[in-house]
Design an enzyme around this catalytic site. Structure first.
Site, PDB file in Angstrom:
ATOM      1  N   HIS A 105      33.631  45.515  36.597  1.00 20.22           N
ATOM      2  CA  HIS A 105      32.981  46.165  37.746  1.00 20.22           C
ATOM      3  C   HIS A 105      32.272  47.429  37.286  1.00 20.22           C
ATOM      4  O   HIS A 105      32.423  47.862  36.143  1.00 20.22           O
ATOM      5  CB  HIS A 105      33.963  46.424  38.889  1.00 20.22           C
ATOM      6  CG  HIS A 105      35.026  47.451  38.608  1.00 20.22           C
ATOM      7  ND1 HIS A 105      36.024  47.254  37.673  1.00 20.22           N
ATOM      8  CD2 HIS A 105      35.249  48.677  39.140  1.00 20.22           C
ATOM      9  CE1 HIS A 105      36.816  48.313  37.654  1.00 20.22           C
ATOM     10  NE2 HIS A 105      36.359  49.207  38.530  1.00 20.22           N
TER      11      HIS A 105
ATOM     12  N   ASP B 267      34.528  54.475  34.346  1.00 23.02           N
ATOM     13  CA  ASP B 267      35.645  54.365  33.400  1.00 23.02           C
ATOM     14  C   ASP B 267      35.786  52.946  32.850  1.00 23.02           C
ATOM     15  O   ASP B 267      36.669  52.673  32.041  1.00 23.02           O
ATOM     16  CB  ASP B 267      36.961  54.866  34.024  1.00 23.02           C
ATOM     17  CG  ASP B 267      37.417  54.033  35.207  1.00 23.02           C
ATOM     18  OD1 ASP B 267      36.585  53.751  36.101  1.00 23.02           O
ATOM     19  OD2 ASP B 267      38.608  53.659  35.247  1.00 23.02           O
TER      20      ASP B 267
ATOM     21  N   HIS C  22      38.174  45.997  45.467  1.00 24.83           N
ATOM     22  CA  HIS C  22      38.074  47.337  44.869  1.00 24.83           C
ATOM     23  C   HIS C  22      36.604  47.758  44.856  1.00 24.83           C
ATOM     24  O   HIS C  22      36.242  48.845  45.292  1.00 24.83           O
ATOM     25  CB  HIS C  22      38.671  47.298  43.468  1.00 24.83           C
ATOM     26  CG  HIS C  22      38.555  48.571  42.701  1.00 24.83           C
ATOM     27  ND1 HIS C  22      39.228  49.713  43.048  1.00 24.83           N
ATOM     28  CD2 HIS C  22      37.843  48.887  41.587  1.00 24.83           C
ATOM     29  CE1 HIS C  22      38.941  50.676  42.173  1.00 24.83           C
ATOM     30  NE2 HIS C  22      38.090  50.202  41.285  1.00 24.83           N
TER      31      HIS C  22
ATOM     32  N   ASP D 116      40.327  46.510  37.913  1.00 25.82           N
ATOM     33  CA  ASP D 116      41.066  47.329  38.883  1.00 25.82           C
ATOM     34  C   ASP D 116      41.412  46.539  40.145  1.00 25.82           C
ATOM     35  O   ASP D 116      41.533  47.110  41.231  1.00 25.82           O
ATOM     36  CB  ASP D 116      40.241  48.570  39.282  1.00 25.82           C
ATOM     37  CG  ASP D 116      40.145  49.590  38.158  1.00 25.82           C
ATOM     38  OD1 ASP D 116      40.802  49.407  37.115  1.00 25.82           O
ATOM     39  OD2 ASP D 116      39.395  50.572  38.337  1.00 25.82           O
TER      40      ASP D 116
ATOM     41  N   HIS E  64      44.533  49.813  33.916  1.00 21.32           N
ATOM     42  CA  HIS E  64      45.161  51.141  33.978  1.00 21.32           C
ATOM     43  C   HIS E  64      46.672  51.056  33.808  1.00 21.32           C
ATOM     44  O   HIS E  64      47.296  50.080  34.246  1.00 21.32           O
ATOM     45  CB  HIS E  64      44.887  51.822  35.330  1.00 21.32           C
ATOM     46  CG  HIS E  64      43.466  52.252  35.519  1.00 21.32           C
ATOM     47  ND1 HIS E  64      43.002  53.485  35.122  1.00 21.32           N
ATOM     48  CD2 HIS E  64      42.403  51.604  36.064  1.00 21.32           C
ATOM     49  CE1 HIS E  64      41.708  53.586  35.427  1.00 21.32           C
ATOM     50  NE2 HIS E  64      41.314  52.456  36.000  1.00 21.32           N
TER      51      HIS E  64
HETATM   52 FE    FE Z   1      39.261  52.045  36.751  1.00 21.98          FE
HETATM   53 ZN    ZN Z   2      37.490  50.993  39.265  1.00 18.44          ZN
END
Ligand code: FE
Ligand code: ZN
Length: 256
Positions: A52, A56, A108, A131, A169
Site C-alpha cells: 500500500h 513507511d 487500512h 498493515d 509492524h
Molecule cells: Fe505501516
Molecule cells: Zn500503513
C-alpha cells in the site's frame, strides 16, 4: 529459501526472501536496511513488492530501484512511485521461481493488496499482508469501511492454517494487551502473550505468526465468537453483526 525480517524505523519489518543469490523484498520503507542485507548476504535484488501507498512501506523504493534495477510491483488503485507493475486481486507475480498470488484487502487503505505464496517445498506458505493483519490485531481503518476490512480479514483467514503471517509492524505486545481485555479467559491468548512477552524481552521478533494461531487469539478474526461479540457489545451496545462488532473493536482499540 530463506525468509528474513529486516527491522526499519522503530517498529517496521521489511521482509526479505532469498534463494540462490537472488532476493525479493516487501514494503521497503527504507532502502538502507535492504542494501545492508543485500551486501551482507551477497544478493541480487530481483523484485520489490509493495502492499500500500504509506511512506513507511514505499520510502525506500526509488533508491533500491536505482541501486539494483529491481522490478517494482504494487497496488493498481493507489498512488505509487512510478514506474511499476500495477496489481489487483487474482493477479500473480513470479519471482525467485515462486508464484505470489495477489489478494485485494481494502480497509487500512482503499487499494491495499496482500501477497500469498503457496509453493515452497522446504517451507510453509507465506502471506505478506502489510498493515491489514497484525499478530493479535489489524490495521487502522484510514480509508476503508469496517465491512471492507471484515471481508479482507475473512479472505486472509481462509488461507491454510500453516501460512506464515508476515506483518509489516512489531505491534504484537500492544495488540495482545488489547486482545486480553476483549477475551480475558482465552487460554491460547494467555499462553501466546506470555511467549511473546518473553521474546520481546530478549529483543526477538514475534513474527512471522501463523494463521491457525491468529484464528485462536486475534479478536479481529474472531468477530463471530460469543465472547468477542459480548465484549464488543459492552463497548458499543448498538453494535450488530460481524462488521458492526469489528467496528466496535476497532474503535475500542483506537482509544485503548
Ligand atoms: Fe505501516
Ligand atoms: Zn500503513
Amino acid at each position: 529459501m530463506k525468509l528474513l525480517a529486516l527491522p526499519a524505523f522503530s517498529d517496521n519489518y521489511i521482509w526479505l526472501l532469498h534463494d540462490k543469490g537472488r532476493a525479493v523484498v516487501v514494503d521497503p520503507g527504507q532502502a538502507q536496511p535492504v542494501l545492508d542485507a543485500l551486501a551482507r548476504e551477497q544478493l541480487q535484488l530481483e523484485a520489490i513488492l509493495v502492499t500500500h501507498h504509506h511512506d513507511d512501506h514505499v520510502g525506500g523504493v526509488q533508491a533500491l530501484r536505482e541501486h539494483t534495477g529491481a522490478s517494482v510491483y504494487g497496488p493498481a488503485r493507489e498512488r505509487m512511485p512510478e514506474p511499476l507493475t500495477r496489481l489487483q486481486g487474482g493477479d500473480r507475480v513470479q519471482a525467485l521461481g515462486l508464484d505470489f498470488e495477489v489478494i485485494d484487502v481494502p480497509g487500512h487503505t482503499a487499494g491495499h493488496i496482500a501477497y500469498f505464496c503457496r509453493v515452497a517445498n522446504d517451507m510453509a506458505p507465506m502471506l505478506f499482508c502489510g498493515d491489514t493483519l497484525f499478530s493479535g490485531g489489524c490495521g487502522r481503518l484510514f480509508e476503508g469501511t469496517p465491512a471492507q476490512m471484515l471481508a479482507s480479514l475473512d479472505a486472509l483467514a481462509a488461507l491454510p492454517g500453516a501460512t506464515q503471517v508476515c506483518c509489516a509492524h512489531e505491534y504484537t505486545l500492544a495488540n495482545l494487551r488489547f486482545a486480553l481485555a476483549v477475551e480475558p479467559d482465552n487460554g491460547d491468548l494467555i499462553r501466546y502473550a506470555a511467549l511473546c512477552g518473553d521474546k520481546r524481552s530478549k529483543n526477538l521478533s514475534t513474527l512471522p505468526s501463523n494463521m491457525a494461531l491468529e484464528l485462536k487469539i486475534n479478536p479481529f478474526l474472531r468477530t463471530r465468537c460469543a465472547d468477542v461479540i459480548a465484549a464488543a457489545e459492552r463497548f458499543d451496545p448498538s453494535a450488530r453483526g460481524p462488521s458492526g462488532h469489528l467496528a466496535a473493536l476497532r474503535q475500542w482499540k483506537n482509544q485503548f
